[in-house]
Design an enzyme around this catalytic site. Structure first.
Site, PDB file in Angstrom:
ATOM      1  N   ARG A 105       0.866  -1.181   0.000  1.00 41.16           N
ATOM      2  CA  ARG A 105       0.000   0.000   0.000  1.00 41.16           C
ATOM      3  C   ARG A 105       0.901   1.228   0.000  1.00 41.16           C
ATOM      4  NH1 ARG A 105      -2.412  -0.208   6.193  1.00 41.16           N
ATOM      5  NH2 ARG A 105      -0.731   0.925   7.160  1.00 41.16           N
ATOM      6  N   ASN A 143      -5.242   7.754   4.525  1.00 40.53           N
ATOM      7  CA  ASN A 143      -4.973   6.971   5.736  1.00 40.53           C
ATOM      8  C   ASN A 143      -3.536   7.215   6.148  1.00 40.53           C
ATOM      9  OD1 ASN A 143      -5.968   4.781   7.595  1.00 40.53           O
ATOM     10  ND2 ASN A 143      -4.079   3.837   6.870  1.00 40.53           N
ATOM     11  N   GLU A 144      -3.361   7.722   7.333  1.00 42.49           N
ATOM     12  CA  GLU A 144      -2.031   7.859   7.924  1.00 42.49           C
ATOM     13  C   GLU A 144      -1.010   8.477   6.955  1.00 42.49           C
ATOM     14  OE1 GLU A 144      -0.996   3.998   9.508  1.00 42.49           O
ATOM     15  OE2 GLU A 144      -2.133   4.427  11.312  1.00 42.49           O
ATOM     16  N   GLU A 298      -8.169   4.706  15.537  1.00 43.83           N
ATOM     17  CA  GLU A 298      -7.782   3.295  15.427  1.00 43.83           C
ATOM     18  C   GLU A 298      -7.020   2.878  16.667  1.00 43.83           C
ATOM     19  OE1 GLU A 298      -5.414   1.996  12.148  1.00 43.83           O
ATOM     20  OE2 GLU A 298      -6.500   3.227  10.712  1.00 43.83           O
ATOM     21  N   GLU A 346      -2.349  -8.247   6.648  1.00 42.80           N
ATOM     22  CA  GLU A 346      -2.709  -8.092   8.062  1.00 42.80           C
ATOM     23  C   GLU A 346      -3.775  -9.106   8.483  1.00 42.80           C
ATOM     24  OE1 GLU A 346      -3.570  -3.898   8.341  1.00 42.80           O
ATOM     25  OE2 GLU A 346      -1.468  -3.436   8.721  1.00 42.80           O
ATOM     26  N   PHE A 348      -3.708 -11.596  10.363  1.00 42.94           N
ATOM     27  CA  PHE A 348      -3.740 -11.969  11.784  1.00 42.94           C
ATOM     28  C   PHE A 348      -3.822 -10.758  12.714  1.00 42.94           C
ATOM     29  CE2 PHE A 348      -1.874 -15.768   9.807  1.00 42.94           C
ATOM     30  CZ  PHE A 348      -2.863 -16.667  10.182  1.00 42.94           C
ATOM     31  N   HIS A 349      -4.062  -9.587  12.139  1.00 42.06           N
ATOM     32  CA  HIS A 349      -4.274  -8.412  12.986  1.00 42.06           C
ATOM     33  C   HIS A 349      -5.599  -8.599  13.714  1.00 42.06           C
ATOM     34  CE1 HIS A 349      -4.735  -4.299  14.308  1.00 42.06           C
ATOM     35  NE2 HIS A 349      -3.532  -4.015  13.841  1.00 42.06           N
TER      36      HIS A 349
HETATM   37  C1  GLA Z   1      -2.510   1.484  10.806  1.00 36.68           C
HETATM   38  C2  GLA Z   1      -3.376   1.527   9.582  1.00 36.68           C
HETATM   39  C3  GLA Z   1      -4.273   0.364   9.435  1.00 36.68           C
HETATM   40  C4  GLA Z   1      -3.590  -0.908   9.862  1.00 36.68           C
HETATM   41  C5  GLA Z   1      -3.077  -0.758  11.254  1.00 36.68           C
HETATM   42  C6  GLA Z   1      -2.408  -2.005  11.761  1.00 36.68           C
HETATM   43  O1  GLA Z   1      -2.947   2.213  11.850  1.00 36.68           O
HETATM   44  O2  GLA Z   1      -4.110   2.703   9.452  1.00 36.68           O
HETATM   45  O3  GLA Z   1      -4.664   0.288   8.079  1.00 36.68           O
HETATM   46  O4  GLA Z   1      -2.538  -1.170   8.998  1.00 36.68           O
HETATM   47  O5  GLA Z   1      -2.122   0.258  11.289  1.00 36.68           O
HETATM   48  O6  GLA Z   1      -2.017  -1.884  13.101  1.00 36.68           O
END
Ligand code: GLA
Length: 632
Positions: A105, A143-144, A298, A346, A348-349
């Protein structure tokens, strides 16, 4: 208004029958807000200019019927594969020249015109399509933000930024001290992003590259924000701030451009340090929000990534961490993610609905949290009382990541965390502050490794102490000016007078750091700590790292309080004629704390002493609070 509860929801990863189950489970858990579409670009625009919004229409309608609001994302953090092939010049390039390809990404260059245009376009399509949709509560841009690039587009934009910043090349040469190692520039075209080079890079160039990226990404954000605002003037716009040493974003500056500060918080430690990190992140978010409300966008419901392997979040921590954020001004608790995916990096997140499904501890804790948050809606406008402040300076963090420092082990974030931990364990609620903001409200101001300091900031610190403030400054504060040039005449340059010391030499040692301190008005108070009366105030200088207990004692002394029992966290929010005491027991034993009122979580009355079981939480609507009376 209820507090928000929910998380990232990725219906594009699931067949439609699962969506119905999702909404039913959301209702069961009391979820009222989900972030949708964060990484859905390849589904929303499967080919350039061909959009498919049908599925998103159905998802939003379904959520609306279920009473769940939507933070609708622009999907620009992950351009689809077609984008890379159509615009290879918009792919990101590392410092070593490697051009990255899609497959993960964030594969874009934030300066590439094609990328910026594609972002504005998809944001505009979403804005027009969902304007007026009853589920739409918030725009979640990107995002971030935090991905940097070193390509030719970035080089051109960096030069443009430097020209604006410095006006002429002489000023840049002076700021970067380019006469060192024959780096003097005679033409703007000679200036590049800090690409791979032979030996240590120029620290001024590295620092400005970070500042540039912060502004460049901010411009990318505001372009999307303005497109969305034009379509939906009444819908607030935000982006989720990510926190980390690799992130070239000055969040304090960005906060002025969002309608609601939103943060992602993933403590990097699964042990007791997690609680401290939660408090740290929440206090920092409140600073970025200018003391106002903000949103935890988050966090992890369970397994968290720690170096080497994942760690489970122990039972009860989802609630306790969420309440610690709400205590600090969060408008709720949001998670990454709603449902655990079957595949992808992700897989297993953790998620509120884990692979095991709703018959799981995590989902049961989510249901419990949903009901706790519903019981707390009245606290939303309460202001947080903080007698102490830590000066936070992203640029000092960046400068202390530069090359050629006297101590490679110096870690700005660790220094800021140690200061915050010392205050937190002493039971002192803490704000973060910029030295350009009013300092007078605080009884105690702490400068942990505040390496860069302008003359104006140094004057503000001196005026604060002179007027009666209490200052604790640690090693490597005030060493350089705002460009990173070392201040002459002895360390800690900008703070020598107020601290009453002069340091001729650093003495980096096996245990980390030490200095040859000469007293110049100050007196030794304990090993490594001097104390100086300055005007009506007092300034302490910490010239060597303190252990946690000594640091905690120093903070309590400097703040003039008796330390609270460690790890029983008490945070008070005060509203109009009301106050609420958040009490969180982070220990494995019963803890007792002073309180009077009603616990909003259990409904129980408390008079005089609150008894909290191990890991327990209470939020007391207080009675008998006399305004101005010292906190218990
Ligand atoms: C970030 C991202 C999410 C995900 C989490 C995983 O905060 O915004 O998409 O990847 O980390 O902890």
């Amino acid at each position: 208004m209820s507090l928000y509860f929910g998380g990232d929801y990725n219906p594009e990863q699931w067949p439609e029958d699962v969506w119905h189950e999702d909404v039913a489970l959301m209702r069961r858990a009391g979820v009222n807000l989900v972030s949708v579409g964060v990484f859905a670009w390849s589904r929303l625009e499967p080919e350039e200019g061909r959009y498919d919004f049908g599925w998103l229409d159905r998802v939003l309608d379904l959520l609306d019927e279920g009473g769940v609001k939507v933070a609708l994302a622009t999907p620009t953090a992950s351009p689809p594969p077609w984008f890379s092939l159509a615009y290879p010049d918009a792919l990101p390039v590392r410092a070593d020249g490697t051009r990255l390809l899609h497959g993960s990404r964030d594969t874009y260059c934030g300066s590439a015109p094609a990328y910026r245009e594609a972002c504005r376009r998809i944001a505009g399509e979403l804005g027009r399509r969902y304007a007026g949709h009853p589920a739409l509560a918030l725009w979640h841009v990107h995002n971030e933000y935090g991905t940097a690039c070193h390509c030719d587009h970035a080089a051109a934009a960096f030069r443009g930024w430097l020209r604006k910043e410095y006006g002429d090349l002489d000023a840049l040469n002076d700021a970067w001290v380019t006469d060192f190692w024959s780096q003097r520039y005679s033409d703007w075209e000679q200036v590049f992003p800090p690409r791979a080079t032979q030996y240590l890079a120029n620290p001024g160039q590295l620092l400005d590259f970070r500042r540039f990226w912060s502004d460049e990404l901010l411009a990318a954000y505001t372009e999307q924000r303005d497109v969305l605002r034009a379509a939906t003037p009444d819908v607030p716009v935000t982006t989720n701030f990510v926190f980390g040493g690799w992130v070239p974003v000055d969040h304090a500056r960005w906060a002025r451009e969002v309608d609601l500060v939103a943060i992602d918080d993933y403590p990097s430690d699964a042990g007791p340090a997690a609680e401290e990190q939660v408090a740290f992140a929440g206090d920092l978010a409140r600073h970025w929000a200018g003391g106002d409300k903000w949103l935890l966008m988050e966090s992890a419901p369970n397994l968290i990534y720690t170096p080497g392997r994942m760690h489970a979040k122990e039972p009860g921590r989802m609630l306790r961490h969420s309440l610690a954020h709400v205590a600090r001004g969060s408008r709720g608790a949001m998670f990454f993610q709603w449902r655990a995916p079957r595949g992808g990096a992700e897989r297993f997140h953790s998620a509120l609905v884990p692979h095991a499904g709703p018959d799981s501890r995590t989902f049961r804790e989510a249901v419990e949290l949903g009901s706790a948050l519903r019981a707390l809606s009245e606290v939303e406008d309460g202001a947080i009382e903080a007698p102490a402040a830590i000066a936070w300076d992203a640029a000092s963090w960046w400068a202390l990541q530069g090359p050629g420092l006297p101590w490679e082990g110096i870690d700005y974030l660790a220094e800021a965390r140690a200061a915050h931990r010392a205050l937190w364990t002493a039971g002192i609620t803490t704000d973060f502050v910029s030295l350009s903001r009013p300092l007078a409200p605080y009884r105690l101001l702490v400068l942990p490794a505040h390496y860069l300091m302008s003359d104006a900031a140094a004057d503000a610190v001196a005026a604060y102490v002179d007027a009666g403030g209490h200052l604790v400054a640690t090693y490597l504060s005030g060493i350089a000016d705002e460009r990173g040039r070392v201040r002459l005449g002895g360390y800690p340059g900008a703070l020598r007078d107020v601290l009453g010391v002069r340091v001729e030499e650093f003495r980096p040692a096996a245990h980390g750091w030490d200095e040859a301190v000469t007293l110049n008005g100050a007196a030794w108070e304990r090993p490594g700590v001097t104390r100086h009366r300055y005007g009506a105030g007092t300034a302490w200088y910490v010239s060597t790292p303190l252990d946690d207990e000594a640091y905690r004692e120093l903070m309590a002394e400097a703040a003039g309080i008796t330390p609270a029992p460690p790890r029983l966290e008490l945070v008070r929010r005060r509203g109009d004629g009301m106050s609420w005491l958040f009490a969180l027991n982070h220990t494995d034993r019963t803890a007792l704390g002073p309180a009077n009122g009603v616990d909003l979580l259990s409904g129980a009355s408390v008079s005089g002493v609150l008894e909290l079981p191990a890991g327990g939480c209470a939020v007391i609507r207080e009675v008998d609070i006399v305004p101005g009376k010292p906190l218990p």
